[in-house]
Design a protein around this motif. Structure first.
Motif, PDB file in Angstrom:
ATOM      1  N   THR B  49      -0.695  -0.256 -11.659  1.00 51.78           N
ATOM      2  CA  THR B  49      -2.110   0.079 -11.516  1.00 51.78           C
ATOM      3  C   THR B  49      -2.558   0.705 -12.820  1.00 51.78           C
ATOM      4  OG1 THR B  49      -1.904   0.422  -9.133  1.00 51.78           O
ATOM      5  CG2 THR B  49      -3.787   1.455 -10.211  1.00 51.78           C
ATOM      6  N   TYR B  50      -3.331  -0.058 -13.579  1.00 53.66           N
ATOM      7  CA  TYR B  50      -3.741   0.382 -14.923  1.00 53.66           C
ATOM      8  C   TYR B  50      -2.524   0.849 -15.724  1.00 53.66           C
ATOM      9  CZ  TYR B  50      -8.591  -0.248 -13.683  1.00 53.66           C
ATOM     10  OH  TYR B  50      -9.790  -0.806 -13.318  1.00 53.66           O
ATOM     11  N   GLY B  51      -1.448   0.102 -15.584  1.00 60.50           N
ATOM     12  CA  GLY B  51      -0.238   0.393 -16.354  1.00 60.50           C
ATOM     13  C   GLY B  51       0.675   1.418 -15.720  1.00 60.50           C
ATOM     14  N   TYR B  52       0.187   2.137 -14.707  1.00 59.10           N
ATOM     15  CA  TYR B  52       1.007   3.143 -14.031  1.00 59.10           C
ATOM     16  C   TYR B  52       1.835   2.493 -12.931  1.00 59.10           C
ATOM     17  CZ  TYR B  52      -1.855   6.990 -15.946  1.00 59.10           C
ATOM     18  OH  TYR B  52      -2.493   7.873 -16.755  1.00 59.10           O
ATOM     19  N   ASN B  53       2.991   3.102 -12.632  1.00 58.26           N
ATOM     20  CA  ASN B  53       3.624   2.836 -11.352  1.00 58.26           C
ATOM     21  C   ASN B  53       2.590   3.224 -10.297  1.00 58.26           C
ATOM     22  OD1 ASN B  53       4.906   3.575  -8.834  1.00 58.26           O
ATOM     23  ND2 ASN B  53       6.862   3.425  -9.904  1.00 58.26           N
ATOM     24  N   PHE B  55       2.486   4.351  -7.463  1.00 58.28           N
ATOM     25  CA  PHE B  55       2.638   5.593  -6.694  1.00 58.28           C
ATOM     26  C   PHE B  55       2.352   6.841  -7.543  1.00 58.28           C
ATOM     27  CE2 PHE B  55       5.414   2.414  -4.705  1.00 58.28           C
ATOM     28  CZ  PHE B  55       4.806   2.360  -3.459  1.00 58.28           C
ATOM     29  N   PHE B  56       2.223   6.642  -8.844  1.00 63.83           N
ATOM     30  CA  PHE B  56       1.958   7.786  -9.723  1.00 63.83           C
ATOM     31  C   PHE B  56       0.625   7.656 -10.446  1.00 63.83           C
ATOM     32  CE2 PHE B  56       6.619   7.391  -9.406  1.00 63.83           C
ATOM     33  CZ  PHE B  56       6.887   8.621  -8.808  1.00 63.83           C
ATOM     34  N   PHE B  57      -0.215   6.769  -9.964  1.00 66.29           N
ATOM     35  CA  PHE B  57      -1.539   6.605 -10.575  1.00 66.29           C
ATOM     36  C   PHE B  57      -2.357   7.872 -10.290  1.00 66.29           C
ATOM     37  CE2 PHE B  57      -5.931   4.746 -10.279  1.00 66.29           C
ATOM     38  CZ  PHE B  57      -6.064   4.491 -11.634  1.00 66.29           C
ATOM     39  N   PRO B  58      -2.877   8.531 -11.343  1.00 65.51           N
ATOM     40  CA  PRO B  58      -3.552   9.826 -11.147  1.00 65.51           C
ATOM     41  C   PRO B  58      -4.718   9.743 -10.165  1.00 65.51           C
ATOM     42  CG  PRO B  58      -3.229   9.360 -13.476  1.00 65.51           C
ATOM     43  CD  PRO B  58      -2.870   8.115 -12.751  1.00 65.51           C
ATOM     44  N   ILE B  59      -4.740  10.697  -9.245  1.00 67.94           N
ATOM     45  CA  ILE B  59      -5.801  10.717  -8.229  1.00 67.94           C
ATOM     46  C   ILE B  59      -7.177  10.842  -8.876  1.00 67.94           C
ATOM     47  CG2 ILE B  59      -6.743  12.075  -6.309  1.00 67.94           C
ATOM     48  CD1 ILE B  59      -3.908  12.613  -5.402  1.00 67.94           C
ATOM     49  N   ALA B  76      -0.641  -0.613   2.143  1.00 67.92           N
ATOM     50  CA  ALA B  76       0.102  -1.853   2.381  1.00 67.92           C
ATOM     51  C   ALA B  76       1.581  -1.674   2.012  1.00 67.92           C
ATOM     52  CB  ALA B  76      -0.508  -2.991   1.580  1.00 67.92           C
ATOM     53  N   SER B  77       1.839  -0.915   0.953  1.00 69.83           N
ATOM     54  CA  SER B  77       3.234  -0.658   0.572  1.00 69.83           C
ATOM     55  C   SER B  77       3.964   0.093   1.681  1.00 69.83           C
ATOM     56  CB  SER B  77       3.297   0.159  -0.724  1.00 69.83           C
ATOM     57  OG  SER B  77       2.686  -0.556  -1.767  1.00 69.83           O
ATOM     58  N   LEU B  78       3.272   1.067   2.247  1.00 65.21           N
ATOM     59  CA  LEU B  78       3.885   1.812   3.354  1.00 65.21           C
ATOM     60  C   LEU B  78       4.120   0.905   4.557  1.00 65.21           C
ATOM     61  CD1 LEU B  78       1.972   5.207   3.134  1.00 65.21           C
ATOM     62  CD2 LEU B  78       4.407   4.805   2.750  1.00 65.21           C
ATOM     63  N   LEU B  79       3.210  -0.056   4.746  1.00 65.52           N
ATOM     64  CA  LEU B  79       3.405  -0.996   5.853  1.00 65.52           C
ATOM     65  C   LEU B  79       4.709  -1.773   5.661  1.00 65.52           C
ATOM     66  CD1 LEU B  79       2.399  -2.439   8.394  1.00 65.52           C
ATOM     67  CD2 LEU B  79       1.115  -4.002   6.909  1.00 65.52           C
TER      68      LEU B  79
END
Lengths: 232, 369
Positions: B49-53, B55-59, B76-79
């Motif tokens: 996501t914009y180059g981030y993992n 799960f660590f994309f800044p809120i 969806a990942s949690l699903l």
């Protein structure tokens, strides 16, 4: 034969020596639908702060005398076989207060278009679909990011840019293979500079009102054109 | 067997199936919202996501359309994670082999669905068989979601002690179906038609043409709109929304009308099903009639979606209820088809034959001894 070729070349050169400006006005016949306030823009935490007053859509910009703005005017026929140098100048599209400015612009094929972000937050610039085979793109441009140059090798009227982060943001580029194009101002006025003397088909294309074609003969003193688009 | 009498270690599989189903419905709803708002490309890369993992994309950067798209990806990942737990749990806690097999199928399908979601983003501009990638993968992603949700609904059914007890009773009794109407096939047909309808709907939505027909119950003031070029040109001149939708085409108008026609057929089918359900047992009757009631809700939501110029919340509710109708319909059809099978396969010692068809009245949930 050699002498004939030289005369032909001289004649062609003379033609380009005698060039004039084509000026004119595009008017709208009929009553367009009213523009709508862009409520999501003003509700957005970033865009709402950046916006000045109520921001509305820009589908039909109608000025004095029913002049129609944002009409892309270009030479559609009459320049067949002619090659044109790619201009070194770059048209600029800026992202300001969650809108593309200008809304409609023009570029020559192969000419770089500079895309900027003057907002203090991120946009993505998505060229979603190309009817003419130009290369699509979708890139992010954050606050303070460097301008990005994009070129379009094929003629396409219009290339459509969209920000999906702010889905009301659309911008359009008329890309043509010659340097004779213009976008009408808010009163529908335009100028095509330095068009060689000759007969041409001029196209007047608007995003919503459609397109009309008009024949024009340009003399060394230039020409004046009046075109009308109609909304039904 | 009453679920209360089963050990919690067995019951949790059923509860987990319910939880996973509800979560999947949430994912479908958020996905619908992403499409309704036209923000599917707000995050241009995948799986980052914009180059981030992701799960660590800044809120702090979850703004505008990024918020919807990124939340969709995270949920969806949690699903996927919940489905892994369900598939493994089913191997231990489900009595019937077909239920256990469906668990693995669900796991495979959720992986495929995740990849399709990613392809929808990265192949957005690539044509597939002459269809733009944004539409091809978008429709495929949307319809796979419906299939997956239906699979989870079937797993909820398959892990239900009440259902297993009911089915075991029917498998062990002869004759069957003498009093109750045989509705399995008609329910399956209805569910099939719902799937067709949802595919048409997904195609409409992913073309991002907005409302191809903006009035209801008439269409451009007529029973069936004209689609000649002059009419379409006039229509497109007046399509001036906040989101600048692409010009509407004749194909889109016809597609929209097909959607309306199928909706009418489905509502009529639902009314007929409601009437036929009168002779079912109490539990089946209530379930089938509740399901047919959803068709009325869905029809009203469809009308409201048009009248509000496709308001994002209503359009999304329309997607969610449509997905629920399919999922519940598939589960109901499965239930009735299994319960209406010929009894010839129903005899024999528990666990001695294929669990898909064997009776197992004494071990409703949990592996046979």
């Amino acid at each position: 034969m050699k002498q004939f070729t030289s005369i032909a070349a001289l004649a062609a050169g003379a033609t380009t020596l005698f060039a004039g400006d084509v000026t004119g006005t595009v008017t709208l016949k009929g009553t367009p639908p009213p523009e709508k306030p862009i409520a999501p823009l003003m509700a957005d935490v970033n865009c709402g702060k950046a916006a000045k007053g109520t921001v509305t859509t820009r589908h039909y910009v109608v000025g004095s005398g029913s002049g129609l703005g944002n009409v892309f005017v270009y030479v559609k026929a009459g320049l067949d076989g002619k090659k044109f140098d790619v201009p070194a100048t770059k048209p600029v599209i800026d992202q300001v207060a969650c809108l593309y400015e200008p809304y409609v612009t023009g570029a020559q094929t192969g000419q770089a278009v500079e895309i900027r972000n003057s907002d203090a937050f991120l946009h993505n610039v998505n060229f979603m679909k190309s009817e003419a085979g130009n290369t699509t793109f979708n890139f992010a441009q954050g606050a303070g990011a460097k301008p990005v140059d994009k070129t379009f090798p094929n003629q396409e009227v219009f290339v459509k840019l969209q920000c999906n982060v702010h889905p009301w943001m659309f911008g359009y580029i008329g890309v043509v293979s010659n340097p004779y194009f213009a976008v009408t101002d808010k009163d529908g006025k335009f100028t095509l500079k330095g068009l060689p003397a000759g007969k041409y088909s001029l196209a007047f294309k608007h995003l919503k009102a459609g397109e009309v074609i008009q024949e024009v003969e340009v003399k060394d003193s230039g020409a004046t054109v009046a075109a009308t688009l109609e909304v039904k | 067997m009453n679920p209360r009498w089963q050990p919690l270690s067995v019951r949790w599989v059923h509860y987990w199936a319910w939880f996973t189903f509800a979560w999947a419905l949430l994912v479908v709803s958020i996905g619908g919202l992403v499409t309704s708002k036209g923000v599917g490309m707000a995050v241009p890369d995948w799986p980052t996501t914009y180059g981030y993992n992701m799960f660590f994309f800044p809120i702090s950067q979850w703004t505008g359309g990024i918020f919807h798209e990124h939340v969709h990806r995270l949920v969806a990942s949690l699903l996927g994670l919940w489905t892994i737990v369900l598939a493994v749990g089913l191997q231990w806690g489900a009595a019937r082999r077909w239920v256990r097999a469906l668990g693995w199928l669900a796991l495979g399908l959720v992986v495929v669905q995740g990849v399709l979601g990613g392809k929808r983003v990265v192949l957005n501009a690539v044509d597939v068989m002459g269809i733009p990638g944004s539409i091809f993968f978008g429709v495929l992603h949307a319809t796979t979601a419906q299939v997956f949700l239906s699979l989870l609904a079937t797993l909820v059914l398959g892990t239900s002690a009440t259902f297993n007890e009911w089915l075991a009773t029917r498998e062990a009794s002869e004759p069957r179906g003498g009093v109750e109407p045989r509705m399995g096939a008609s329910l399956a047909c209805m569910a099939g038609l719902v799937f067709v309808q949802l595919t048409v709907a997904a195609s409409m939505r992913h073309q991002h043409a907005g409302l191809a027909v903006p009035d209801f119950p008439l269409a451009y003031g007529r029973l069936y709109p004209s689609t000649d070029s002059a009419t379409l040109a006039a229509i497109n001149q007046r399509r001036t929304g906040v989101v600048d939708d692409a010009p509407v085409t004749a194909f889109q108008v016809h597609l929209h009308m097909v959607h309306r026609f199928v909706a009418v057929v489905l509502v009529a089918g639902a009314a007929w099903t409601w009437r036929r359900a009168a002779r079912l047992g109490r539990g089946s009757r209530l379930a089938v009639r509740a399901w047919t009631g959803l068709f009325a809700v869905q029809f009203a939501l469809g009308a409201a979606t048009v009248w509000t110029n496709k308001a994002a919340d209503l359009a999304t509710a329309h997607v969610a209820v449509g997905a629920s109708i399919l999922a519940v319909g598939v589960a109901l059809a499965t239930m009735r088809l299994l319960g209406e099978r010929p009894v010839r396969m129903a005899f024999g010692p528990c666990g001695a034959t294929d669990a898909f068809i064997k009776p197992c009245a004494t071990v409703a949930v949990g592996r046979p001894a």
